[in-house]
Design a protein around this motif. Structure first.
Motif, mmCIF file in Angstrom:
data_model
loop_
_atom_site.group_PDB
_atom_site.id
_atom_site.type_symbol
_atom_site.label_atom_id
_atom_site.label_comp_id
_atom_site.label_asym_id
_atom_site.label_seq_id
_atom_site.Cartn_x
_atom_site.Cartn_y
_atom_site.Cartn_z
ATOM 1 N N SER A 21 9.112 8.409 -7.352
ATOM 2 C CA SER A 21 8.506 8.976 -6.150
ATOM 3 C C SER A 21 9.164 8.297 -4.960
ATOM 4 C CB SER A 21 6.995 8.709 -6.169
ATOM 5 O OG SER A 21 6.369 9.308 -5.066
ATOM 6 N N SER A 22 9.719 9.089 -4.048
ATOM 7 C CA SER A 22 10.407 8.532 -2.885
ATOM 8 C C SER A 22 10.014 9.306 -1.635
ATOM 9 C CB SER A 22 11.924 8.585 -3.092
ATOM 10 O OG SER A 22 12.341 9.932 -3.246
ATOM 11 N N ALA A 23 10.233 8.701 -0.491
ATOM 12 C CA ALA A 23 9.893 9.335 0.783
ATOM 13 C C ALA A 23 10.712 8.701 1.894
ATOM 14 C CB ALA A 23 8.403 9.172 1.073
ATOM 15 N N ILE A 24 10.674 9.325 3.045
ATOM 16 C CA ILE A 24 11.326 8.807 4.244
ATOM 17 C C ILE A 24 10.229 8.364 5.206
ATOM 18 C CG2 ILE A 24 12.836 9.332 6.199
ATOM 19 C CD1 ILE A 24 14.270 9.451 3.468
ATOM 20 N N LYS A 25 10.324 7.115 5.665
ATOM 21 C CA LYS A 25 9.362 6.595 6.638
ATOM 22 C C LYS A 25 9.731 7.135 8.014
ATOM 23 C CE LYS A 25 7.492 2.211 8.332
ATOM 24 N NZ LYS A 25 7.595 0.746 8.206
ATOM 25 N N GLN A 26 8.799 7.762 8.665
ATOM 26 C CA GLN A 26 8.995 8.340 9.991
ATOM 27 C C GLN A 26 8.235 7.520 11.021
ATOM 28 O OE1 GLN A 26 10.926 10.961 10.686
ATOM 29 N NE2 GLN A 26 11.372 11.508 8.568
ATOM 30 N N ASN A 27 8.822 7.357 12.193
ATOM 31 C CA ASN A 27 8.168 6.683 13.301
ATOM 32 C C ASN A 27 8.078 7.683 14.438
ATOM 33 O OD1 ASN A 27 7.492 5.149 15.580
ATOM 34 N ND2 ASN A 27 8.445 3.323 14.708
ATOM 35 N N GLU A 28 6.869 8.126 14.714
ATOM 36 C CA GLU A 28 6.644 9.111 15.765
ATOM 37 C C GLU A 28 5.928 8.432 16.922
ATOM 38 O OE1 GLU A 28 4.399 11.895 13.469
ATOM 39 O OE2 GLU A 28 6.188 12.952 12.793
ATOM 40 N N PRO A 82 0.806 -1.218 0.000
ATOM 41 C CA PRO A 82 0.000 0.000 0.000
ATOM 42 C C PRO A 82 0.845 1.277 0.000
ATOM 43 C CG PRO A 82 -1.013 -1.605 1.429
ATOM 44 C CD PRO A 82 0.331 -2.174 1.016
ATOM 45 N N VAL A 83 1.959 1.288 0.719
ATOM 46 C CA VAL A 83 2.830 2.468 0.728
ATOM 47 C C VAL A 83 3.413 2.702 -0.666
ATOM 48 C CG1 VAL A 83 4.991 3.437 1.638
ATOM 49 C CG2 VAL A 83 3.338 2.360 3.192
ATOM 50 N N GLU A 84 3.833 1.625 -1.322
ATOM 51 C CA GLU A 84 4.353 1.768 -2.688
ATOM 52 C C GLU A 84 3.256 2.258 -3.634
ATOM 53 O OE1 GLU A 84 7.865 -1.619 -2.581
ATOM 54 O OE2 GLU A 84 5.785 -2.247 -2.900
ATOM 55 N N VAL A 96 3.453 5.510 12.413
ATOM 56 C CA VAL A 96 4.305 5.685 11.241
ATOM 57 C C VAL A 96 3.600 6.477 10.150
ATOM 58 C CG1 VAL A 96 5.722 3.645 11.653
ATOM 59 C CG2 VAL A 96 3.620 3.432 10.350
ATOM 60 N N ARG A 97 4.397 7.195 9.375
ATOM 61 C CA ARG A 97 3.910 7.958 8.228
ATOM 62 C C ARG A 97 5.100 8.240 7.322
ATOM 63 N NH1 ARG A 97 5.177 13.304 8.227
ATOM 64 N NH2 ARG A 97 6.085 14.139 10.120
ATOM 65 N N LEU A 98 4.818 8.757 6.154
ATOM 66 C CA LEU A 98 5.880 9.166 5.234
ATOM 67 C C LEU A 98 6.101 10.663 5.344
ATOM 68 C CD1 LEU A 98 4.966 7.191 1.988
ATOM 69 C CD2 LEU A 98 6.592 6.563 3.783
ATOM 70 N N ASP A 99 7.322 11.080 5.090
ATOM 71 C CA ASP A 99 7.664 12.503 5.093
ATOM 72 C C ASP A 99 8.672 12.746 3.972
ATOM 73 O OD1 ASP A 99 7.564 15.128 5.932
ATOM 74 O OD2 ASP A 99 8.882 14.839 7.659
ATOM 75 N N ASP A 100 8.863 13.982 3.643
ATOM 76 C CA ASP A 100 9.834 14.387 2.624
ATOM 77 C C ASP A 100 9.630 13.620 1.319
ATOM 78 O OD1 ASP A 100 11.062 16.265 4.322
ATOM 79 O OD2 ASP A 100 12.342 14.720 5.197
ATOM 80 N N VAL A 101 8.391 13.612 0.842
ATOM 81 C CA VAL A 101 8.101 12.960 -0.439
ATOM 82 C C VAL A 101 8.749 13.784 -1.550
ATOM 83 C CG1 VAL A 101 6.291 12.226 -2.039
ATOM 84 C CG2 VAL A 101 5.940 11.995 0.438
ATOM 85 N N GLU A 102 9.430 13.109 -2.443
ATOM 86 C CA GLU A 102 10.100 13.767 -3.563
ATOM 87 C C GLU A 102 9.704 13.055 -4.848
ATOM 88 O OE1 GLU A 102 14.327 15.285 -3.329
ATOM 89 O OE2 GLU A 102 14.589 13.537 -4.634
ATOM 90 N N VAL A 103 9.369 13.836 -5.861
ATOM 91 C CA VAL A 103 8.995 13.294 -7.170
ATOM 92 C C VAL A 103 9.992 13.829 -8.186
ATOM 93 C CG1 VAL A 103 7.160 13.074 -8.882
ATOM 94 C CG2 VAL A 103 6.569 13.273 -6.456
ATOM 95 N N SER A 104 10.760 12.923 -8.787
ATOM 96 C CA SER A 104 11.802 13.299 -9.743
ATOM 97 C C SER A 104 11.428 12.822 -11.142
ATOM 98 C CB SER A 104 13.135 12.656 -9.363
ATOM 99 O OG SER A 104 13.496 13.001 -8.056
#
Length: 147
Positions: free
Chosen positions: A79-86, A46-48, A90-98
């Motif tokens: 499309s890439s992101a950093i998985k964050q654990n707060e 689902p994240v992908e 969990v959630r994604l942050d810093d999504v980048e689309v190149s």
């Protein structure tokens, strides 16, 4: 699934998801197209899918306009992101689309290439429903229809 007044709204969108097997699910679009996903060999998670939806939305925005001029030689979107654990959430942050887009040499190819930056910007700021939804605080409600 329960029908309600929301379904009468012409802007209403829905995608049913059914379990096909252990960690294997199928989404069905309004046009009947299906996409299997889950966890395991050969399936996107689902994240992908979320990252693919962000990339895909903008890819369509750029491709529809530029390919009117000429077919691209290269059209890749990452499309890439950093998985964050707060604290366990969990959630994604810093999504980048190149984008890596190239067109054949010639006048039409040059015209299409010159449009890419502007189209990426328009997609990010206005046209891509997926990335704009992710960027803005969006209410998500979970309902147990059996309760």
């Amino acid at each position: 699934m329960a029908e309600n007044a929301r379904t009468e709204d012409p802007n209403y969108r829905a995608v049913p998801v059914e379990r096909i097997g252990k960690k294997h699910y199928r989404a069905t679009g309004a046009n009947g197209a299906t996409l299997d996903f889950g966890q395991g060999e050969g399936m996107l998670t689902p994240v992908e899918l979320l990252l693919a939806a962000i990339a895909g939305c903008s890819a369509v925005d750029v491709d529809v306009v530029t390919s009117r001029k000429v077919e691209p030689e290269t059209f890749e979107v990452l499309s890439s992101a950093i998985k964050q654990n707060e604290d366990g959430a969990v959630r994604l942050d810093d999504v980048e689309v190149s984008f890596k887009v190239a067109f054949p040499a010639g006048a039409e190819g040059e015209k299409a290439q010159k449009m890419v930056d502007r189209l990426i910007k328009l997609s990010a700021e206005k046209d891509c429903t997926v990335s704009r939804t992710v960027e803005h605080a969006t209410k998500v409600t979970f309902i147990n229809e059996n309760a």
